[in-house]
Design a protein around this motif. Structure first.
Motif, PDB file in Angstrom:
ATOM      1  N   THR A   1      -5.908  -4.701  -6.367  1.00 22.37           N
ATOM      2  CA  THR A   1      -6.569  -5.682  -5.512  1.00 22.37           C
ATOM      3  C   THR A   1      -6.387  -7.060  -6.130  1.00 22.37           C
ATOM      4  O   THR A   1      -6.632  -7.237  -7.321  1.00 22.37           O
ATOM      5  CB  THR A   1      -8.073  -5.380  -5.372  1.00 22.37           C
ATOM      6  OG1 THR A   1      -8.235  -4.220  -4.548  1.00 22.37           O
ATOM      7  CG2 THR A   1      -8.814  -6.539  -4.724  1.00 22.37           C
ATOM      8  N   ARG A   2      -5.969  -8.029  -5.326  1.00 19.55           N
ATOM      9  CA  ARG A   2      -5.787  -9.390  -5.832  1.00 19.55           C
ATOM     10  C   ARG A   2      -6.812 -10.364  -5.271  1.00 19.55           C
ATOM     11  O   ARG A   2      -6.975 -11.462  -5.800  1.00 19.55           O
ATOM     12  CB  ARG A   2      -4.382  -9.904  -5.491  1.00 19.55           C
ATOM     13  CG  ARG A   2      -3.250  -9.123  -6.159  1.00 19.55           C
ATOM     14  CD  ARG A   2      -1.933  -9.846  -6.016  1.00 19.55           C
ATOM     15  NE  ARG A   2      -1.613 -10.109  -4.613  1.00 19.55           N
ATOM     16  CZ  ARG A   2      -0.668 -10.958  -4.205  1.00 19.55           C
ATOM     17  NH1 ARG A   2       0.029 -11.644  -5.081  1.00 19.55           N
ATOM     18  NH2 ARG A   2      -0.423 -11.120  -2.919  1.00 19.55           N
ATOM     19  N   ASN A   3      -7.511  -9.956  -4.209  1.00 19.45           N
ATOM     20  CA  ASN A   3      -8.390 -10.929  -3.570  1.00 19.45           C
ATOM     21  C   ASN A   3      -9.616 -10.250  -2.972  1.00 19.45           C
ATOM     22  O   ASN A   3      -9.495  -9.403  -2.084  1.00 19.45           O
ATOM     23  CB  ASN A   3      -7.625 -11.667  -2.452  1.00 19.45           C
ATOM     24  CG  ASN A   3      -8.413 -12.841  -1.892  1.00 19.45           C
ATOM     25  OD1 ASN A   3      -8.805 -13.732  -2.635  1.00 19.45           O
ATOM     26  ND2 ASN A   3      -8.633 -12.833  -0.594  1.00 19.45           N
ATOM     27  N   LEU A   4     -10.781 -10.593  -3.485  1.00 22.28           N
ATOM     28  CA  LEU A   4     -12.052 -10.188  -2.900  1.00 22.28           C
ATOM     29  C   LEU A   4     -12.725 -11.461  -2.427  1.00 22.28           C
ATOM     30  O   LEU A   4     -13.003 -12.359  -3.218  1.00 22.28           O
ATOM     31  CB  LEU A   4     -12.922  -9.458  -3.923  1.00 22.28           C
ATOM     32  CG  LEU A   4     -14.214  -8.806  -3.405  1.00 22.28           C
ATOM     33  CD1 LEU A   4     -14.693  -7.744  -4.360  1.00 22.28           C
ATOM     34  CD2 LEU A   4     -15.341  -9.833  -3.188  1.00 22.28           C
ATOM     35  N   ALA A   5     -12.966 -11.542  -1.125  1.00 23.60           N
ATOM     36  CA  ALA A   5     -13.570 -12.746  -0.562  1.00 23.60           C
ATOM     37  C   ALA A   5     -14.330 -12.375   0.698  1.00 23.60           C
ATOM     38  O   ALA A   5     -13.902 -11.499   1.459  1.00 23.60           O
ATOM     39  CB  ALA A   5     -12.493 -13.785  -0.236  1.00 23.60           C
TER      40      ALA A   5
ATOM     41  N   LEU B   1     -12.186  -6.744   0.535  1.00 25.97           N
ATOM     42  CA  LEU B   1     -11.071  -6.766  -0.402  1.00 25.97           C
ATOM     43  C   LEU B   1      -9.913  -5.977   0.182  1.00 25.97           C
ATOM     44  O   LEU B   1     -10.089  -5.127   1.049  1.00 25.97           O
ATOM     45  CB  LEU B   1     -11.484  -6.183  -1.761  1.00 25.97           C
ATOM     46  CG  LEU B   1     -12.083  -4.773  -1.806  1.00 25.97           C
ATOM     47  CD1 LEU B   1     -10.998  -3.703  -1.893  1.00 25.97           C
ATOM     48  CD2 LEU B   1     -13.038  -4.646  -2.983  1.00 25.97           C
ATOM     49  N   GLU B   2      -8.712  -6.306  -0.297  1.00 22.39           N
ATOM     50  CA  GLU B   2      -7.541  -5.527   0.088  1.00 22.39           C
ATOM     51  C   GLU B   2      -7.170  -4.590  -1.053  1.00 22.39           C
ATOM     52  O   GLU B   2      -7.466  -4.872  -2.214  1.00 22.39           O
ATOM     53  CB  GLU B   2      -6.356  -6.439   0.432  1.00 22.39           C
ATOM     54  CG  GLU B   2      -5.393  -6.753  -0.710  1.00 22.39           C
ATOM     55  CD  GLU B   2      -5.967  -7.657  -1.781  1.00 22.39           C
ATOM     56  OE1 GLU B   2      -5.384  -7.709  -2.883  1.00 22.39           O
ATOM     57  OE2 GLU B   2      -6.991  -8.320  -1.513  1.00 22.39           O
ATOM     58  N   GLU B   3      -6.554  -3.471  -0.725  1.00 28.68           N
ATOM     59  CA  GLU B   3      -6.017  -2.568  -1.731  1.00 28.68           C
ATOM     60  C   GLU B   3      -4.575  -2.236  -1.373  1.00 28.68           C
ATOM     61  O   GLU B   3      -4.301  -1.766  -0.263  1.00 28.68           O
ATOM     62  CB  GLU B   3      -6.821  -1.270  -1.821  1.00 28.68           C
ATOM     63  CG  GLU B   3      -8.149  -1.410  -2.530  1.00 28.68           C
ATOM     64  CD  GLU B   3      -8.761  -0.069  -2.897  1.00 28.68           C
ATOM     65  OE1 GLU B   3      -9.679  -0.066  -3.738  1.00 28.68           O
ATOM     66  OE2 GLU B   3      -8.335   0.956  -2.340  1.00 28.68           O
TER      67      GLU B   3
ATOM     68  N   ARG C   1      -1.496  -0.527   2.536  1.00 26.80           N
ATOM     69  CA  ARG C   1      -2.446  -1.636   2.348  1.00 26.80           C
ATOM     70  C   ARG C   1      -3.660  -1.343   3.201  1.00 26.80           C
ATOM     71  O   ARG C   1      -3.538  -0.932   4.363  1.00 26.80           O
ATOM     72  CB  ARG C   1      -1.851  -2.985   2.719  1.00 26.80           C
ATOM     73  CG  ARG C   1      -2.917  -4.074   2.869  1.00 26.80           C
ATOM     74  CD  ARG C   1      -2.378  -5.479   2.897  1.00 26.80           C
ATOM     75  NE  ARG C   1      -2.039  -5.926   1.547  1.00 26.80           N
ATOM     76  CZ  ARG C   1      -1.847  -7.211   1.220  1.00 26.80           C
ATOM     77  NH1 ARG C   1      -1.954  -8.155   2.137  1.00 26.80           N
ATOM     78  NH2 ARG C   1      -1.547  -7.547  -0.021  1.00 26.80           N
TER      79      ARG C   1
END
Length: 291
Positions: free
Chosen positions: A255-259, A263-265, A281
């Motif tokens: 995961t690069r972005n939690l907002a 979050l994406e995986e 994804r």
């Protein structure tokens, strides 16, 4: 190494395993094609709900029966409401058929207390023949660097990270890279990475259908970010790239972005021959509880 690992478990076969029995579907009426009855097994639950990868494999099996091509190439699923163990009905629709590809959609429904149907998950998928694909590969992707299986950690090597059902872990053979399991002892790395070895506990080898389970079977990367609890999938798209070779799989999830509470995986699955066999994804809701 693979032979010694697989010798530790009873060797089930593709088509004759717990996974196959628990993802079985039955055509409801031969005169009405595309409608299947299924039973969601409690053996694939995690915390409070049925695992999303298991559900994806279940719908994937129904679509493989309904469409003229049997191998999933790309499967996109939207999870609408949590699924529970028990009876379900899957309704499929063929959208387009061609010489090499066919596309269809499927929805899984369960029943409310008043008997009405509640849609749990909706899938749009394209199927083909993996064995007919050309063999040329041009890639810069590399398999994840994971310690030897014997040096990795399984569920019995640490405390349970979250309360609730963990029945699915009894059906999986997962050994995680120690560098990505600090969260289990209260020391998450904060990098949002989970990787390890993956197989089914009864020794059944992977096939295109079980890869739909694999991409959503490891602990969520939210744990490595210091967040524990249920991480419900909103949408999951999976690409099956080739038929996997026998043996354990290597799986890497990042995961690069939690907002905004989501979050994406991104997952990659590599087979014992060193080939990238599946990618996915997903968008998921981040847990509220902090580890």
């Amino acid at each position: 190494m693979y032979g010694s690992v697989m010798a530790q478990v009873a060797q089930a076969t593709i088509g004759n395993s717990e996974f196959d029995r628990d993802t079985a579907v039955a055509l409801r009426d031969p005169g009405v094609p595309g409608v299947y009855d299924a039973e969601l097994s409690a053996g694939w639950t995690i915390i409070t709900a049925v695992n999303g990868g298991y559900l994806l494999a279940l719908l994937g099996r129904a679509l493989g029966d309904a469409l003229p091509h049997s191998d999933p190439f790309t499967v996109s699923a939207h999870y609408l409401t949590p699924s529970a163990p028990g009876p379900a009905v899957i309704r499929t629709e063929t959208i387009r058929t061609g010489r090499t590809l066919s596309t269809g959609q499927a929805s899984l429904f369960q029943y409310a207390e008043d008997g009405t149907e509640v849609e749990r998950i909706r899938v749009l998928a394209t199927y083909g023949d993996l064995d007919a694909l050309p063999g040329e590969v041009r890639t810069t992707a590399l398999p994840p660097a994971i310690p030897a299986y014997r040096d990795c950690l399984g569920p019995s090597d640490g405390p349970a990270p979250i309360p609730g059902s963990s029945a699915i872990t009894e059906r999986l053979n997962i050994k995680l890279d120690p560098a990505t399991v600090g969260w289990a002892v209260g020391a998450p790395s904060g990098k949002g990475e989970v990787r390890g070895w993956f197989g089914l506990a009864d020794g059944r080898d992977a096939d295109p259908l079980s890869l739909l389970l694999t991409v959503d079977a490891l602990p969520p990367t939210a744990f490595d970010l210091g967040l524990t609890g249920w991480t419900p999938t909103v949408e999951l798209t999976t690409h099956i790239r080739c038929r996997p070779a026998p043996g354990l799989l290597r799986v890497s999830i990042t995961t690069r972005n939690l907002a905004g509470g989501f979050l994406e995986e991104d997952a990659e699955v590599w087979d014992s021959a060193g080939r990238l066999v599946a990618q996915s994804r997903q968008l998921a809701k981040a847990p509220l509880a902090r580890g």
